[in-house]
Write an enzyme that holds these catalytic residues in place. Sequence first.
Site: not given
Ligand code: F6P
Length: 321
Positions: A107, A129, A156, A224
């Site tokens: 953005s 993030d 946990k 991820e």
């Molecule tokens: O950029 C923020 C984020 O939450 C990332 O951590 C994640 O991989 C992505 O957006 C997920 O994006 P979307 O909601 O478009 O699937």
Amino acid sequence: MNLKKIGILTSGGDSPGMNTALRAVTRTAIQNGLEVTGIEQGYQGMFEKKFVELGPRNVGGIMQRGGTFLYTARCARFLKPEGRLEALENLRNEGIQALVIIGGNGSLTGGLELERLGMPVVGLPGSIDNDLYGTDVAIGVDTCLNTILHAIDNIKDTASSHRRAFILEVMGRNSGYLAMMSALAGGAEVAVIPEIPTDMEEVKQKLVAAFDRGKSHFIIVVAEGAALKTREIFDYLCQHSSYEARVTILGHIQRGGSPSAFDRILATRLGYAAVQTLLEGKSGVMMGLSGKSIVATPLEDVISRSKPVDMVGFELIKLLS
Ligand code: F6P
């Protein structure tokens, strides 16, 4: 330029506290005699002319709500030069003279393009993030971390009852911040992150040693975007250890929720500072938090530089688990 009207938008992935920032920007601008236009659905709204006039009451009752009342989107059309020119023309026709853009790296990259085309832009970091250079922490990160911590605490309980290993996947496409800090704050045993390679055999040995010395759980938090994927970790543990493992993928639960006190205060301070910066005739920067101060960092730096990984935090996870 005699500034009379600004536009505001949220773009990319939403983050808790964006609404609080929208409120702060709108009310600060109105207090200073400016008009405010909300642009719905981020850059997409510039094409579809989703412009809404915002008064103080339009941003009432929203600061405690997660998400963004202006909606957000990821917009492919804006990536093309001709698309950007079209968007710019629509903004100008609406009388918008400057923009406050709340979002993450993509953005703010768009924001820099508009700045280069002559539209003054001030960015605010909105991304769970926490991968944006120029701010210690972005709007939404604290709330998100607390959501993950809640999950770790719950996991946990059940992990300890069964003496199981758990692999918890959290968000973070290119950044391991959430995985690392939630592991640190949640007392997890391992953080698997994109920035640092992980030796799976080492993780397994750590797991066996932990259970052998009487631990009742073993929690691996995986970003991820890490090279070593959740499934691979699970398969490896199933094949090479006698302990049971389970997987939890937190997903978008992490992005929602009422913003924490920290995020509301941060969003409020940054929103105010964004408008002040425009009123001072400055732009092409992102407002961020450095220590206790609000600072402005050129958008060029924000999008081209990366945040270093907190190696001390990483070592502390190992030392204390
Ligand atoms: O950029 C923020 C984020 O939450 C990332 O951590 C994640 O991989 C992505 O957006 C997920 O994006 P979307 O909601 O478009 O699937």
